[in-house]
Design an enzyme around this catalytic site. Structure first.
Site, PDB file in Angstrom:
ATOM      1  CG  HIS A  32      10.638  10.478  -0.829  1.00  0.00           C
ATOM      2  ND1 HIS A  32       9.828   9.856  -1.732  1.00  0.00           N
ATOM      3  CD2 HIS A  32      11.825  10.661  -1.464  1.00  0.00           C
ATOM      4  CE1 HIS A  32      10.505   9.644  -2.860  1.00  0.00           C
ATOM      5  NE2 HIS A  32      11.719  10.132  -2.724  1.00  0.00           N
ATOM      6  CE1 TYR A  57      18.550   6.455  -0.516  1.00  0.00           C
ATOM      7  CE2 TYR A  57      16.456   6.176   0.581  1.00  0.00           C
ATOM      8  CZ  TYR A  57      17.175   6.529  -0.534  1.00  0.00           C
ATOM      9  OH  TYR A  57      16.525   6.977  -1.652  1.00  0.00           O
ATOM     10  CG  HIS A  67      19.825   1.579   3.634  1.00  0.00           C
ATOM     11  ND1 HIS A  67      20.363   1.657   2.367  1.00  0.00           N
ATOM     12  CD2 HIS A  67      20.866   1.768   4.478  1.00  0.00           C
ATOM     13  CE1 HIS A  67      21.658   1.882   2.441  1.00  0.00           C
ATOM     14  NE2 HIS A  67      21.984   1.962   3.717  1.00  0.00           N
ATOM     15  CG  ASN A 122      10.833   7.567  -6.861  1.00  0.00           C
ATOM     16  OD1 ASN A 122      10.556   7.525  -5.669  1.00  0.00           O
ATOM     17  ND2 ASN A 122      11.757   8.363  -7.346  1.00  0.00           N
TER      18      ASN A 122
END
Ligand code: HDE
Length: 682
Positions: free
Chosen positions: A76, A363, A340, A149
């Protein structure tokens, strides 16, 4: 010595505002606040002599510059973001005690970062890929991150495989090719040898992986989460973002060309929409499931490669997010934001989805390397809007100045504060799910059906969408050099549909699949983009005209487009404004050099009777491209003759002013339909 040439520093106030110059009128200083007298010449021993080490201003400036980049996200990396707000339609008290989901009168500020997954930070934006859709809600109980997503399932079922998946999809390490693309051997080798990928690969080969706009894609939390109400009751929940403009895509040929013509296509679209006041909107939907219904389905609700078909578990729309403010600085906000999935608030909890469980570790770990230490929560974009206190101290880049001697719990010197808060007063308490089992490295039997939902997806696609999937597989596998990997992929997806893979095999010179095809016959109509909202608003039309254009007539069409919320941009050979008989003037936006059919949703050709060959050639190229990409085409004046020359007259979605009763309205109707797929199917 002062600079030896003058630049126009005395710009007017409006111009400064246009460029949002916030330091206007300020003296240039070092980072220590020292006013700087000269910023163009380093300190030298003589005009032609060596630079001196003593030049602290030069060294401070250069050192800062040398450290201006931070490690890009491992996935990403290419992303863009915007601010906005979330409002609730109805209280969700029955299901969750989350503070920001109680009161429809309250608005919650949000920050959303969209991204591609595989490409580097500078890669093109219209690549075939999933898109990240990460939302930070700045609630009064702390930040809640919904890190999703635009595809509702994932490639793998267990986080331990994530490094393998990403190694396979990223550019191959020996030559770092290809950038931001899954069309290469290692990705397909991973797919064929890890067949849990089947369902997500079907999505990735579909139009969903080529969004027209970040404003026109869905978002999904993917995992099963839990809502907990104030009685301690839990519901399983899946999150959805539904774009108000519907879900729309571009075609692959167009996507590849846009990658060259405008690698910033998606951020530009988002930025422009917000600047124009066309605020992107997404409704938040939840699918809710009672705890006792956990085992009611023919799939495991903990398996992140599965959807809950909307027809079986309806999506309840509970609120709306509006993105209404662009970032002021991409680095400070979009780059430094740290999401996160473990940033939760009371009333939202996890399930045992093994992918989610692994993400809960990854994360924070990634932010430590990326943002250089444990104080990234102090960066303005990451700060909660509610007060936060604990006994964490020091560390790289610490900004808070904690006063006093006490930094431990429990203590008596500070009256044992900051002190934990009981659950009844807002303290976060984890849902007390009963867990028992052997300590094993294993996958549940209920996770082992990889093809039924992949087949459900195929069954749910319309004819043009299925055609696009066949084309995508043919392209991707056509780029794979290993014949063996190609055949493995054909055989694997033969389990999904032999019709699909027989055609792909034929295109790539592989043997037809031998596999036994899935027996699933049901479909989920909600998955087809043809069943989404269609709207003309915010679509972009390229208008091609020349100095002889009938300005008044064109002006009428342009006004009608504007009224329908459509953005028209004018293209010609030169940027010289076009004057009409009555003095009306049309400003040009592009020349043929700076525009291309692929960056528009529709083309309106006014043409020219001046007989300029170059103009005609350029315009005919636009027509051919727009037609091939199934876009609406309108023509009037000399444009109609060009349609004739390209044999496009009377074709679906091709309109002429001379044969229309109300050309502008019919053209807007065609734009509302977006694409005329019958051209491709023919
Ligand atoms: Fe991520 N993912 N992810 N992911 N992910 C990251 O965190 C990871 C997964 C998603 O705009 C990283 O801050 C693991 C699923 C988004 O800043 C990293 C696994 C979904 C973003 C990470 C997954 C996502 C990330 C890299 C498998 C959809 C961008 C930089 C268990 C539900 C957020 C960062 C942004 C980013 C790990 C799978 C969404 C390395 C281990 C599934 C939208 O921590």
């Amino acid at each position: 010595m002062m600079s030896d040439h003058k630049v126009p520093v005395n710009r007017k106030q409006e111009q400064l505002e246009e460029y949002k110059v916030t330091d206007q009128g300020q003296a240039l200083t070092t980072n220590q606040g020292l006013k700087v007298a000269e910023d163009e010449f380093s300190l030298k021993a003589g005009e032609r002599g060596p630079t001196l080490l003593e030049d602290f201003h030069f060294r401070e400036k250069m050192t800062h510059f040398d450290h201006e980049r931070i490690p890009e996200r491992i996935v990403h990396a290419r992303g863009f973001a915007a601010h906005g707000e979330f409002e609730l339609y109805q209280s969700m008290k029955e299901y969750t005690k989350a503070g920001f989901l109680q009161d429809p009168a309250e608005k919650t500020p949000v920050f959303v970062r969209f991204s591609t997954v595989a490409g580097s930070k500078g890669s093109a934006e219209t690549v075939r890929d999933a898109r990240g859709f990460a939302t930070k809600f700045y609630t009064q109980e702390g930040n809640y991150d919904l890190v999703g997503n635009n595809i509702p399932v994932f490639f793998i079922q267990d986080a331990i495989k994530f490094p393998d998946l990403i190694h396979a999809v990223k550019p191959e390490p020996h030559n770092e090719m290809p950038q931001a693309a899954s069309a290469h051997d290692t990705f397909w080798d991973f797919v064929a040898n890890n067949q849990e990928t089947a369902h997500m690969v079907m999505w990735a080969m579909s139009d969903r992986a080529l969004p027209r706009s970040l404003r026109m894609m869905e978002g999904f939390g993917v995992h099963t989460f839990r809502f907990i109400n104030d009685q301690g009751q839990a519901h399983f929940v899946k999150f959805h973002w539904k774009p108000v403009l519907g879900v729309h895509s571009i075609v692959w040929d167009e996507a590849q060309k846009i990658s060259g013509k405008d690698p910033d296509f998606h951020r530009r679209d988002l930025w422009d929409a917000i600047e124009n006041g066309d605020y992107p909107e997404y409704e938040l939907g939840v699918q809710l499931l009672k705890e006792e219904d956990e085992f009611k389905f023919d799939f495991d609700i903990l398996d992140p490669t599965k959807i809950w078909p909307e027809e079986e578990v309806p999506v309840k729309l509970i609120g709306k997010m509006t993105l209404n403010r662009n970032v002021d600085n991409v680095f400070a906000e979009a780059e430094q934001v740290a999401f996160h999935p473990g940033h939760v608030v009371p009333g939202i909890d996890f399930s045992n989805d093994p992918l989610l469980q692994g993400r809960l570790f990854s994360y924070t770990d990634t932010q430590l390397i990326r943002l250089g230490g444990p104080n990234f929560h102090e960066l303005p974009i990451n700060r909660p809007v509610c007060p936060f206190f604990n006994n964490q101290r020091d560390g790289h880049g610490r900004q808070t100045i904690n006063r006093g001697a006490v930094s431990y719990h429990k203590n008596s010197l500070a009256g044992n504060t900051p002190a934990p808060v009981p659950e009844s007063e807002g303290g976060y308490a984890h849902y007390q799910e009963r867990v028992e089992g052997h300590k094993v490295r294993a996958r549940s039997e209920s996770f082992k059906d990889h093809f039924s939902q992949a087949r459900l997806f195929w069954n749910s696609m319309s004819e043009p969408e299925q055609l696009h999937i066949i084309q995508a597989f043919s392209f991707e596998l056509g780029k794979v050099k290993s014949k063996d990997v190609r055949q493995q992929a054909v055989d694997m997806f033969g389990h999904v549909s032999s019709e699909l893979m027989t055609q792909v095999a034929d295109n790539i010179g592989a043997n037809p699949p031998q596999a036994e095809e899935s027996k699933v016959t049901k479909a989920s109509p909600a998955l087809s983009q043809l069943n989404t909202t269609m709207a003309a608003a915010t679509r972009k039309v390229g208008v091609i005209l020349d100095s002889d254009a009938p300005v008044e007539q064109v002006g009428e069409v342009l006004s009608a487009l504007k009224l329908a919320g459509i953005q028209a941009e004018l293209i010609s050979s030169k940027l010289t404004p076009i004057k009409g008989a009555d003095g009306q003037e049309l400003e040009l936006d592009h020349t043929f050099q700076t525009a291309d059919s692929v960056i528009f949703d529709a083309i309106y050709v006014v043409g020219s009777k001046r007989g300029d060959k170059k103009f005609e050639e350029e315009t005919r190229y636009f027509l051919r491209e727009a037609f091939a990409h199934a876009k609406p085409i309108g023509a009037s004046y000399a444009g109609e003759e060009l349609l004739e020359k390209e044999s496009l007259k009377g074709k679906p979605g091709v309109l002429t002013a001379s044969s229309a009763e109300d050309f502008a309205q019919e053209f807007i109707g065609a734009i509302t339909q977006h694409r005329f797929w019958e051209r491709e199917l023919a």
